[in-house]
Design a protein around this motif. Structure first.
Motif, short mmCIF file in Angstrom:
data_model
loop_
_atom_site.label_atom_id
_atom_site.label_comp_id
_atom_site.label_asym_id
_atom_site.label_seq_id
_atom_site.Cartn_x
_atom_site.Cartn_y
_atom_site.Cartn_z
N GLY B 102 0.76 -1.03 0.09
CA GLY B 102 0.17 0.14 0.04
C GLY B 102 1.02 1.25 -0.18
O GLY B 102 0.40 2.46 -0.14
N HIS B 103 2.03 1.04 0.27
CA HIS B 103 2.90 2.27 0.16
C HIS B 103 3.08 3.10 -1.04
O HIS B 103 3.29 4.17 -1.21
N ASP B 104 3.01 2.28 -2.19
CA ASP B 104 3.11 3.06 -3.54
C ASP B 104 1.95 2.23 -4.69
O ASP B 104 1.79 0.95 -4.48
N LYS C 6 -1.34 1.78 4.83
CA LYS C 6 -0.82 0.38 4.66
C LYS C 6 -1.80 -0.79 4.39
O LYS C 6 -2.72 -0.75 5.38
N ASN C 7 -1.12 -1.98 3.62
CA ASN C 7 -2.03 -2.91 3.96
C ASN C 7 -2.31 -3.80 5.17
O ASN C 7 -3.45 -4.19 5.33
N ALA C 106 3.01 -6.04 3.15
CA ALA C 106 2.68 -6.29 1.81
C ALA C 106 2.00 -7.68 1.85
O ALA C 106 1.08 -8.49 1.22
N GLY C 107 2.42 -8.50 3.05
CA GLY C 107 1.61 -9.89 3.45
C GLY C 107 2.32 -11.13 2.84
O GLY C 107 2.08 -11.89 2.83
N MET C 108 3.55 -10.76 2.30
CA MET C 108 4.52 -11.73 1.58
C MET C 108 5.27 -12.44 2.78
O MET C 108 5.54 -13.63 2.62
N ILE C 242 5.60 0.89 13.11
CA ILE C 242 6.09 1.79 12.03
C ILE C 242 5.05 2.31 11.09
O ILE C 242 4.28 2.02 10.87
N ARG C 243 5.11 3.83 11.52
CA ARG C 243 3.87 4.50 10.94
C ARG C 243 3.94 4.72 9.49
O ARG C 243 2.97 4.52 8.66
#
Lengths: 179, 381, 397
Positions: B102-104, C6-7, C106-108, C242-243
């Motif tokens: 989601g960062h980019d 963020k995801n 990312a969930g990776m 971590i924001r």
């Protein structure tokens, strides 16, 4: 000035008290063949004829010398060439006392020396040219400063060309006071 | 995972033995300009590119912080830039993460390597070994590969004739691939007569010195239509590190490659790679690695490489129709070249070797001696 | 479209640092890294079995090892794990934290181990940095990361007396902080009455940049473990969240006039965008601590202005009123900062690690008084590249 830590005094390194520590000393060298490309190549070739070229961004008009393929700010390819200098005004000096090595030769530089930024004639603002000052002139020059509206002029300088020129940074020995 | 990632555009220059006429900055600039022209992507801080992932190497460039030299030609001035310093397929894997996090929304991936700049690529890879033991022994990626080649030939009965077939086929396929290095076509007899460079590896078994640069525009799937009508999705990625000392590894056991694949297959929902992969691009720096890595990714069984070749496995599974790394891509970019070719195939623009009805491709990259680190990427239409 | 959430959230669950020193002949590179990895695992109460992915970084030409993560597998524990290597010069440590954050968000991967290291004793640091310059031109001219451009600029703006005093005051404050940090490489025990002497007699390097102003060349490693919100809450009572993070690079330097003209620096640009997208209007008020990558006292003193979006001499007043000391309005580098230790590939990660420890409240003797809810860490490298990483005590933004 510098307090060196004594390894054996430190609690974190407690295992090696009696062991001889061996350090391998190696000089690593892999020969390189650096391409100049057409842009840097044109600039270096002109130095042989005692000419300093800059490349110009087609959008913002800024000059770069040494030249680069693109203008980073506008993200476009530079195409137009302009001859600048060779005389100019000193805008910045790093008065170097620390003898650092030249990584291309491994030799230490003689100190003190002046690494300078020269605003060559035809350039403006940050378009300064980076080279060396004649060592004998280190104490005799002033750098020009621009802080908003405050402008002071720096010492006028001119290049001293090498007798034998091959298309490299060494084609200019250094810049000296232009009087 | 809530998002998907697509490749919207790819641009490359031709793989060449020595691009003496350009700095590597000039090589990258051509790729950068092509991507800008193809996609009209911007660097707007809200809607455009905020981050560039590069791939290069300080030792091969002979520059500390090699990415500092290319900030301008990858568009990263006053934007983010992060360098992945291992085989470039990891740069694509990392770029995927930047978008999935989601960062980019958008990431530009730019890779370059100029193998011709150094007097010897083997002197460079010798520096990857520890300075105390393996480095003074003279190990480099080539002679480390020779150990693996010998072990694999002993185990499976792979012969010099098999290796010659791989080289002949690689050069035939390379001749059909746009931007591939131009090599002479050779016969099996000529390959078997080429000099041994690290027994049992012959000169023609080893990829030739190559210079190349490539760029990819990656985008979250929901915005891909802004940049292309023909996106290719990235649906799986996995990597794995093996032990450092060659003697600590079973050189033919596929420990790392199997784990890397298992993760990528799980992410992409693949259960039977032999049936579900329509195209496979393997990072074969040396000829023997093609059947070896084919076993590792599971399109044939353990120690079955030579038999699989004899049964026409390479063409049946569409393996290295690009010519593979063996035809010539520089180190660092072997995996990016595999992904670039997979992308053209899935877009349907691969030319003479275009495979019809493609749905899914695997691109593989490897870093280190004898495949210490492997990474695989799954691409889908 | 703009900037998205963020995801998923990511928390710091483990921190490891080696002792920093000018020489560590007692360990080789993987052994030194192993110290930091072991420390981080112990801190998190985890084992290597809990780690999904290892991210490694440093600069190859400092130690002349090509792709050192391969050899370092002996000390990183990466065998059998997914593994990335990212390097961006001095900013490497920040890049590694940002990358680990992205890989988890990312969930990776659920849990990622990030490792930054450098063993500067094993090469020539200034030669190694000079090697970043273009071989056709600037390699002949550059002297590593040594420059007095910040001093020239500060003296032109504030006059030599005030500028030199501010830089030395900053230096002594950093040393006072370093003396409380047991990991410091350099902690001299400097005091205020030495200012005049140091300003006159510390050996000059370049112009008004003296040896006392400059960071050290250190050996050391730092390791951090980051996990997804779900895992972090299982693994750790108080993860540090971590924001957000932002990376801003700029073009290669082919002249010396960088920052000499009053245009916007990468620092201010990065800070402005990061605060805007996170709705922070007064960063000096919002943050409780700042760990800055300050390669020299001149740069450190100057950059406070840009990182907090200040104008005029506001940054000098913070220094002069000692508001940047522990207990002050904005404590900067309670660890002692980069002047206390600089193992370059680890240095930027140490900034994040130290800021996170301050949030946790267990930094050790150099823990600052009061609660730390919001922290920020910076990375510096390349040609004035910057990274800012924002940390939070609570998941409430």
């Amino acid at each position: 000035m510098e307090k060196e830590m004594n390894v054996t005094d430190n609690d974190n390194f407690d295992t090696m008290a009696d062991q001889e520590l061996i350090v391998l000393r190696k000089t690593i060298s892999v020969d390189q063949k650096f391409a100049t490309g057409p842009v840097m190549g044109k600039f270096l070739t002109a130095l042989k004829d005692k000419r300093i070229l800059a490349i110009q961004c087609p959008e913002c008009g800024r000059l770069q010398s040494p030249p680069r393929e693109m203008c980073a700010i506008c993200r476009v390819r530079n195409r137009e060439w302009v001859e600048i200098g060779p005389r100019g005004e000193m805008r910045m000096m790093e008065y170097c006392y620390y003898s650092s090595p030249d990584p291309l030769t491994g030799e230490s530089r003689e100190t003190p020396y002046g690494a300078i930024g020269i605003l060559l004639d035809g350039c403006q603002k940050e378009e300064v040219f980076w080279h060396l000052l004649r060592p004998e002139h280190l104490e005799m020059v002033e750098m020009g400063i621009v802080m908003g509206d405050r402008v002071t002029r720096g010492t006028r300088l001119r290049p001293v060309w090498a007798q034998e020129r091959s298309g490299s940074i060494d084609d200019i020995k250094y810049f000296e006071i232009d009087e | 995972m809530t998002r998907n990632v697509s490749i919207c555009a790819m641009a490359q220059i031709k793989n060449q033995p020595a691009i003496w006429q350009h700095r590597f900055q000039g090589m990258l600039m051509e790729c950068f300009e092509s991507i800008m022209e193809q996609t009209q992507v911007t660097f707007d801080m809200d809607t455009g590119l905020r981050n560039v992932v590069t791939c290069s190497d300080d030792v091969f460039d002979a520059r500390t912080i090699s990415d500092a030299a290319v900030t301008d030609v990858v568009g990263a001035h006053f934007r983010g830039e992060e360098k992945v310093a291992q085989d470039g397929i990891s740069a694509l894997g990392y770029a995927m993460a930047c978008i999935l996090s989601g960062h980019d929304d958008l990431i530009l991936v730019m890779g370059h390597c100029k193998e011709s700049q150094s007097e010897s690529r083997n002197m460079c890879t010798n520096l990857s070994f520890d300075p105390f033991y393996s480095r003074p022994l003279g190990l480099d990626y080539l002679n480390a590969a020779a150990f693996q080649a010998r072990a694999y030939m002993e185990e499976t009965g792979l012969t010099d004739a098999h290796l010659a077939d791989i080289v002949v086929r690689s050069r035939q396929n390379g001749a059909h691939t746009r931007h591939a290095r131009e090599n002479e076509q050779v016969t099996a007899k000529e390959v078997m007569a080429s000099p041994l460079v690290a027994d049992p590896i012959r000169q023609m078994h080893h990829y030739p010195v190559t210079d190349w640069a490539v760029g990819f525009l990656l985008c979250c799937e929901e915005r891909a239509h802004e940049f292309t009508d023909n996106p290719v999705r990235l649906t799986g990625f996995g990597s794995c590190m093996d032990s450092y000392f060659l003697g600590d590894r079973d050189l033919t056991a596929h420990f790392a490659l199997k784990k890397a694949c298992a993760r990528a297959y799980t992410m992409a929902g693949i259960t039977d790679p032999e049936k579900e992969l329509d195209l496979v691009e393997l990072n074969d720096a040396c000829a023997y690695q093609l059947p070896l890595w084919a076993e590792g990714i599971g399109i044939t069984g353990k120690a079955r490489g030579p038999k699989w070749m004899e049964a026409g496995g390479m063409d049946k599974h569409h393996v290295n129709l690009s010519g593979g790394m063996l035809n010539g891509n520089p180190l660092m970019l072997g995996g990016l070249a595999r992904a670039a070719y997979g992308f053209t195939q899935l877009q349907g623009t691969a030319g003479i070797n275009q495979v019809t009805g493609l749905q899914r491709a695997l691109a593989h990259g490897t870093t280190g001696a004898a495949g210490q680190h492997h990474a695989v990427l799954i691409l889908e239409k | 479209m703009g900037f998205k959430k963020k995801n998923r959230h990511v928390g710091i669950v483990g921190i490891g640092e080696t002792k920093f020193s000018s020489h560590r002949e007692d360990v080789n590179q993987p052994e030194m890294i192993h110290e930091a990895v072991k420390d981080a695992l112990e801190d998190a109460g985890l084992t290597m079995d809990d780690i999904d992915c290892v991210v490694h970084g440093n600069m190859e030409l400092f130690e002349m090892v090509h792709q050192p993560d391969l050899w370092h597998t002996l000390g990183t524990g990466a065998r059998g794990k997914d593994a990335f290597r990212l390097t961006t010069g001095g900013t490497t440590g920040g890049t590694l934290v940002g990358a680990a954050d992205n890989l988890v968000a990312a969930g990776m991967y659920d849990t990622v181990l990030a490792i930054g290291f450098e063993k500067l004793q094993e090469g020539h640091t200034t030669g190694g940095i000079t090697n970043m310059a273009d071989p056709l031109w600037a390699r002949k001219l550059q002297s590593g990361a040594l420059t007095d451009s910040a001093a020239v600029k500060a003296i032109a703006e504030f006059g030599p007396d005030r500028a030199k005093k501010a830089a030395m005051l900053y230096r002594i404050i950093m040393d006072k902080h370093a003396c409380l940090n047991p990991n410091s490489h350099r902690a001299f025990g400097l005091d205020w009455d030495q200012m005049a002497d140091l300003m006159e007699n510390s050996p000059p390097l370049i112009g008004d940049l003296r040896l006392i102003h400059m960071c050290s060349q250190s050996d050391g490693a730092c390791a951090m473990i980051l996990s997804s919100e779900e895992k972090a809450k299982q693994q750790c009572d108080h993860p540090v969240w971590i924001r957000d993070h932002i990376t801003i690079h700029r073009e290669e330097t082919l002249n010396l006039c960088v920052n000499h003209y009053p245009n916007e620096t990468t620092h201010r640009f990065a800070a402005r965008h990061l605060y805007e997208r996170n709705g922070i209007t007064d960063p000096l008020d919002y943050f409780d601590v700042f760990e800055m990558y300050d390669p020299s006292a001149w740069w450190g003193a100057d950059w406070i202005r840009d990182f907090f979006l200040l104008e005029g001499d506001a940054h000098y007043r913070l220094i002069e009123e000692k508001e940047i000391m522990r207990g002050g309005k904005m404590p900067i580098n309670p660890s002692g900062g980069v002047l206390a230790a600089n193992p370059i590939g680890a240095t930027a990660m140490v900034r994040v690690a130290e800021a996170a420890k301050q949030v946790r409240g267990n930094a050790g003797p150099h823990q600052i008084p009061g609660t730390v809810n919001h922290a920020i860490a910076s990375s510096f490298g390349g040609t004035m590249w910057t990274i800012l990483i924002m940390l939070e005590k609570e998941l409430n933004w």
